[in-house]
Enzyme design. Sequence first.
Site, PDB file in Angstrom:
ATOM      1  N   ARG A  58      -6.322  -5.654   0.023  1.00  0.00           N
ATOM      2  CA  ARG A  58      -6.316  -5.561   1.483  1.00  0.00           C
ATOM      3  C   ARG A  58      -5.472  -4.406   2.009  1.00  0.00           C
ATOM      4  O   ARG A  58      -5.887  -3.674   2.909  1.00  0.00           O
ATOM      5  CB  ARG A  58      -5.763  -6.859   2.094  1.00  0.00           C
ATOM      6  CG  ARG A  58      -6.779  -7.935   2.240  1.00  0.00           C
ATOM      7  CD  ARG A  58      -6.107  -9.286   2.131  1.00  0.00           C
ATOM      8  NE  ARG A  58      -5.660  -9.456   0.755  1.00  0.00           N
ATOM      9  CZ  ARG A  58      -6.407  -9.983  -0.216  1.00  0.00           C
ATOM     10  NH1 ARG A  58      -7.593 -10.434   0.057  1.00  0.00           N
ATOM     11  NH2 ARG A  58      -5.966 -10.069  -1.455  1.00  0.00           N
ATOM     12  N   THR A  59      -4.262  -4.264   1.491  1.00  0.00           N
ATOM     13  CA  THR A  59      -3.364  -3.263   2.073  1.00  0.00           C
ATOM     14  C   THR A  59      -3.959  -1.866   1.911  1.00  0.00           C
ATOM     15  O   THR A  59      -4.062  -1.103   2.873  1.00  0.00           O
ATOM     16  CB  THR A  59      -1.968  -3.348   1.419  1.00  0.00           C
ATOM     17  OG1 THR A  59      -1.492  -4.691   1.566  1.00  0.00           O
ATOM     18  CG2 THR A  59      -0.993  -2.398   2.078  1.00  0.00           C
ATOM     19  N   LYS A  87       2.068  11.223 -17.749  1.00  0.00           N
ATOM     20  CA  LYS A  87       2.671  12.263 -18.599  1.00  0.00           C
ATOM     21  C   LYS A  87       4.182  12.297 -18.427  1.00  0.00           C
ATOM     22  O   LYS A  87       4.859  13.164 -18.990  1.00  0.00           O
ATOM     23  CB  LYS A  87       2.108  13.641 -18.223  1.00  0.00           C
ATOM     24  CG  LYS A  87       0.611  13.773 -18.397  1.00  0.00           C
ATOM     25  CD  LYS A  87       0.197  15.191 -17.989  1.00  0.00           C
ATOM     26  CE  LYS A  87      -1.305  15.369 -18.023  1.00  0.00           C
ATOM     27  NZ  LYS A  87      -1.694  16.641 -17.373  1.00  0.00           N
ATOM     28  N   ARG A 108       2.968   2.119  -2.326  1.00  0.00           N
ATOM     29  CA  ARG A 108       3.309   0.786  -2.858  1.00  0.00           C
ATOM     30  C   ARG A 108       3.830   0.987  -4.271  1.00  0.00           C
ATOM     31  O   ARG A 108       3.216   1.716  -5.065  1.00  0.00           O
ATOM     32  CB  ARG A 108       2.079  -0.118  -2.882  1.00  0.00           C
ATOM     33  CG  ARG A 108       2.344  -1.376  -3.710  1.00  0.00           C
ATOM     34  CD  ARG A 108       1.259  -2.394  -3.583  1.00  0.00           C
ATOM     35  NE  ARG A 108       1.301  -3.039  -2.285  1.00  0.00           N
ATOM     36  CZ  ARG A 108       0.570  -4.100  -1.974  1.00  0.00           C
ATOM     37  NH1 ARG A 108      -0.263  -4.619  -2.861  1.00  0.00           N
ATOM     38  NH2 ARG A 108       0.654  -4.649  -0.780  1.00  0.00           N
ATOM     39  N   HIS A 136       7.763  -5.411   3.157  1.00  0.00           N
ATOM     40  CA  HIS A 136       6.340  -5.108   3.369  1.00  0.00           C
ATOM     41  C   HIS A 136       6.109  -5.069   4.886  1.00  0.00           C
ATOM     42  O   HIS A 136       5.473  -5.942   5.460  1.00  0.00           O
ATOM     43  CB  HIS A 136       5.496  -6.196   2.698  1.00  0.00           C
ATOM     44  CG  HIS A 136       4.054  -5.853   2.484  1.00  0.00           C
ATOM     45  ND1 HIS A 136       3.431  -4.790   3.114  1.00  0.00           N
ATOM     46  CD2 HIS A 136       3.102  -6.450   1.727  1.00  0.00           C
ATOM     47  CE1 HIS A 136       2.158  -4.750   2.736  1.00  0.00           C
ATOM     48  NE2 HIS A 136       1.938  -5.748   1.896  1.00  0.00           N
TER      49      HIS A 136
END
Length: 310
Positions: A58-59, A87, A108, A136
């Site tokens: 959703r986010t 890497k 995130r 959040h």
Amino acid sequence: MSSFEGLDVISISDFSKEDVMRVLKTAKGMVPMATGRKPDRSLEGKIMSALFFEPSTRTRLSFESAMKRLGGGVLGFAQPEGTSIMKGETLADTVRMVDAYSDVVVIRHPHEGAARLAADFASKPVINAGDGAGQHPTQTLLDLYTIWEGLGKLDGVNIALVGDLKYGRTVHSLTTALSMFRTNLSFVAPPSLQMPRELIDQVKEKGLPLKMTHDIRDVINDVDVLYVTRIQKERFPDPQEYAKVAGTYRIDIPLLRDVKKNLMIMHPLPRVDEIAAEVDETPYARYFQQALNGVSVRMALLSLILGGTK
Ligand code: NCD
């Protein structure tokens, strides 16, 4: 803050009550565009980068939808595999690059504090889309929007936060936000997953009524909002500790027998087994609408930050 233009959104405590209301009112005006009924090109030529180091449905997708509904472009990744992070590139170097490729950076990350670190290395605004068990803030804005839309107010609301209050970042940000309003809070969790002490203190310092219990039946018939959360399995250092608390709460029809008529059941999603599917058909279920509200709320935020709305 008098203007949102160019600002980072790292913690909900960056916002005042007035700022929150400004976002919610802007979001309400975005609904025709968020649902595709009215076109909007106000962010044409702007680019949002989305760096997702942790799973999201959703986010990430509602941020992308929001930016595209405003006429902007999107780039980024949904998991670090396939990027130079594999890497050994540092977060700081990755952020420096996308900072140059875009106008706003959404991130995130599994580590608490990662969004703040990104903001230190970026010249463009950074939006925290979840940092470990930290914060959040954009989820909180859409949660507040859902309550405000559903009940017509935030002051005076009686709300229980249920589930994993220790590791759940959505309930951390939400607690800070709700303590800006005159809310009546209950924290419902097994003792090992109760709300962190500093957040309990924050509520107490505001002089707000607070109840803490592990038994949902102590509060379920009194609340206007039941905010249910998933036990955050991925944050447990020990799988045996998770096994002890998995499945603690399950909202089903018999449990809802004597609840308030206008009760709103919310959940940031994804749910695992905290809410029985049979509850979806009741008028109490608001979690899908809540998720849909993410588009208009994120449109409002992007627009305010990128100067599409003055
Ligand atoms: C939440 C999250 O990622 O913190 N999901 C979301 O953004 N809607 C909740 C969760 O994962 O349980």
